[in-house]
Scaffold this motif. Structure first.
Motif, PDB file in Angstrom:
ATOM      1  N   LYS A 232      -7.559  -0.503  11.210  1.00 58.75           N
ATOM      2  CA  LYS A 232      -6.669   0.405  11.919  1.00 58.75           C
ATOM      3  C   LYS A 232      -5.437  -0.325  12.457  1.00 58.75           C
ATOM      4  O   LYS A 232      -4.804   0.157  13.388  1.00 58.75           O
ATOM      5  CB  LYS A 232      -7.402   1.060  13.096  1.00 58.75           C
ATOM      6  N   LEU A 233      -5.093  -1.447  11.872  1.00 59.34           N
ATOM      7  CA  LEU A 233      -4.000  -2.248  12.402  1.00 59.34           C
ATOM      8  C   LEU A 233      -2.686  -1.470  12.424  1.00 59.34           C
ATOM      9  O   LEU A 233      -1.966  -1.496  13.426  1.00 59.34           O
ATOM     10  CB  LEU A 233      -3.834  -3.550  11.606  1.00 59.34           C
ATOM     11  N   GLU A 234      -2.374  -0.759  11.368  1.00 58.16           N
ATOM     12  CA  GLU A 234      -1.106  -0.015  11.313  1.00 58.16           C
ATOM     13  C   GLU A 234      -1.075   1.119  12.331  1.00 58.16           C
ATOM     14  O   GLU A 234      -0.053   1.338  12.984  1.00 58.16           O
ATOM     15  CB  GLU A 234      -0.856   0.517   9.894  1.00 58.16           C
ATOM     16  N   VAL A 235      -2.183   1.820  12.467  1.00 59.98           N
ATOM     17  CA  VAL A 235      -2.260   2.932  13.417  1.00 59.98           C
ATOM     18  C   VAL A 235      -2.121   2.424  14.848  1.00 59.98           C
ATOM     19  O   VAL A 235      -1.355   2.964  15.647  1.00 59.98           O
ATOM     20  CB  VAL A 235      -3.602   3.703  13.246  1.00 59.98           C
ATOM     21  N   VAL A 236      -2.845   1.366  15.160  1.00 53.29           N
ATOM     22  CA  VAL A 236      -2.794   0.791  16.504  1.00 53.29           C
ATOM     23  C   VAL A 236      -1.410   0.206  16.766  1.00 53.29           C
ATOM     24  O   VAL A 236      -0.861   0.368  17.868  1.00 53.29           O
ATOM     25  CB  VAL A 236      -3.914  -0.255  16.705  1.00 53.29           C
ATOM     26  N   HIS A 237      -0.814  -0.428  15.768  1.00 53.87           N
ATOM     27  CA  HIS A 237       0.539  -0.957  15.926  1.00 53.87           C
ATOM     28  C   HIS A 237       1.513   0.163  16.290  1.00 53.87           C
ATOM     29  O   HIS A 237       2.359   0.006  17.167  1.00 53.87           O
ATOM     30  CB  HIS A 237       0.997  -1.679  14.652  1.00 53.87           C
ATOM     31  N   ASN A 238       1.408   1.282  15.614  1.00 48.53           N
ATOM     32  CA  ASN A 238       2.268   2.426  15.913  1.00 48.53           C
ATOM     33  C   ASN A 238       2.066   2.893  17.362  1.00 48.53           C
ATOM     34  O   ASN A 238       3.038   3.176  18.077  1.00 48.53           O
ATOM     35  CB  ASN A 238       1.995   3.563  14.928  1.00 48.53           C
ATOM     36  N   ASP A 239       0.816   2.953  17.793  1.00 45.87           N
ATOM     37  CA  ASP A 239       0.524   3.346  19.177  1.00 45.87           C
ATOM     38  C   ASP A 239       1.113   2.357  20.179  1.00 45.87           C
ATOM     39  O   ASP A 239       1.680   2.747  21.206  1.00 45.87           O
ATOM     40  CB  ASP A 239      -0.987   3.462  19.398  1.00 45.87           C
ATOM     41  N   ILE A 240       0.994   1.083  19.878  1.00 47.37           N
ATOM     42  CA  ILE A 240       1.509   0.046  20.781  1.00 47.37           C
ATOM     43  C   ILE A 240       3.036   0.082  20.811  1.00 47.37           C
ATOM     44  O   ILE A 240       3.647  -0.116  21.870  1.00 47.37           O
ATOM     45  CB  ILE A 240       0.977  -1.343  20.388  1.00 47.37           C
ATOM     46  N   GLU A 241       3.667   0.356  19.684  1.00 46.40           N
ATOM     47  CA  GLU A 241       5.131   0.525  19.669  1.00 46.40           C
ATOM     48  C   GLU A 241       5.527   1.681  20.587  1.00 46.40           C
ATOM     49  O   GLU A 241       6.504   1.580  21.330  1.00 46.40           O
ATOM     50  CB  GLU A 241       5.638   0.796  18.243  1.00 46.40           C
ATOM     51  N   ASN A 242       4.762   2.767  20.543  1.00 45.23           N
ATOM     52  CA  ASN A 242       5.039   3.910  21.419  1.00 45.23           C
ATOM     53  C   ASN A 242       4.799   3.556  22.881  1.00 45.23           C
ATOM     54  O   ASN A 242       5.545   3.987  23.766  1.00 45.23           O
ATOM     55  CB  ASN A 242       4.204   5.124  21.009  1.00 45.23           C
ATOM     56  N   LEU A 243       3.767   2.770  23.155  1.00 46.20           N
ATOM     57  CA  LEU A 243       3.519   2.314  24.521  1.00 46.20           C
ATOM     58  C   LEU A 243       4.669   1.432  24.997  1.00 46.20           C
ATOM     59  O   LEU A 243       5.135   1.584  26.131  1.00 46.20           O
ATOM     60  CB  LEU A 243       2.200   1.545  24.614  1.00 46.20           C
TER      61      LEU A 243
END
Length: 182
Positions: A23-34
């Motif tokens: 889930k690295l890409e999904v989590v990366h997207n979430d962290i970018e939003n954070l």
């Protein structure tokens, strides 16, 4: 323990877990939003505030992020809140992005010019940077316009700065002609 070490450890844990779960890409997207949310002054003050109880912060985070973020990302935020580490969220997000870019071999490059450049010129610059030995395989090029540099360009990446702007050359010439060394 220093802020940098705390942020690095939490970011590394989330990177490892998200890689294990594919889930690295999904989590990366979430962290970018954070990280984007952390640029909001009110949100940042909420994270850093010792006055707002953690239960209140948890309910605000739930309202803001639970439906739009992956359960793994949201669970990570919950752990930070439970451990009283929510004040470090901006630093953890920045460190996660840094570690992600290292894994994906991405170099963030800022290119500042006096005028807007054509897409073909930006593509040429991007390909030259990609083939350079001082950058990683993938280039994330951010072009900025600052008319006050008059001409030329300023290139920034990692801890490097290459200032080939006309304004810098004029400043150096003024310094040389005036006989000042600083």
């Amino acid at each position: 323990m220093s802020l940098a070490r705390i942020a690095a450890r939490y970011a590394k844990s989330l990177i490892d877990l998200s890689q294990d779960q594919n889930k690295l890409e999904v989590v990366h997207n979430d962290i970018e939003n954070l990280a984007a949310a952390c640029t909001n002054r009110d949100f940042l003050l909420l994270c850093k505030s010792p006055v707002v109880p953690s239960g209140k912060k948890a309910s605000i985070f739930k309202t803001l992020f639970e439906k739009s973020f992956d359960p793994m990302s949201f669970g990570f935020f919950t752990i930070l809140l439970r451990k009283g580490r929510e004040e470090y969220m901006p630093e953890v997000a920045a460190e996660f992005i840094k570690q992600y870019e290292t894994i994906k071999k991405i170099t963030r490059v800022k290119l500042t010019t006096a005028e807007k450049l054509d897409a073909s010129i930006l593509q040429d610059i991007n390909s030259k940077l990609s083939s350079a030995t001082s950058t990683r395989d993938n280039i994330a090029l951010e072009a900025k316009i600052r008319p006050e540099i008059i001409g030329g360009f300023i290139l920034e990446y990692d801890d490097k700065l290459y200032d080939a702007s006309v304004s810098n050359q004029l400043r150096l010439m003024r310094k040389t002609l005036s006989g000042k060394s600083n």
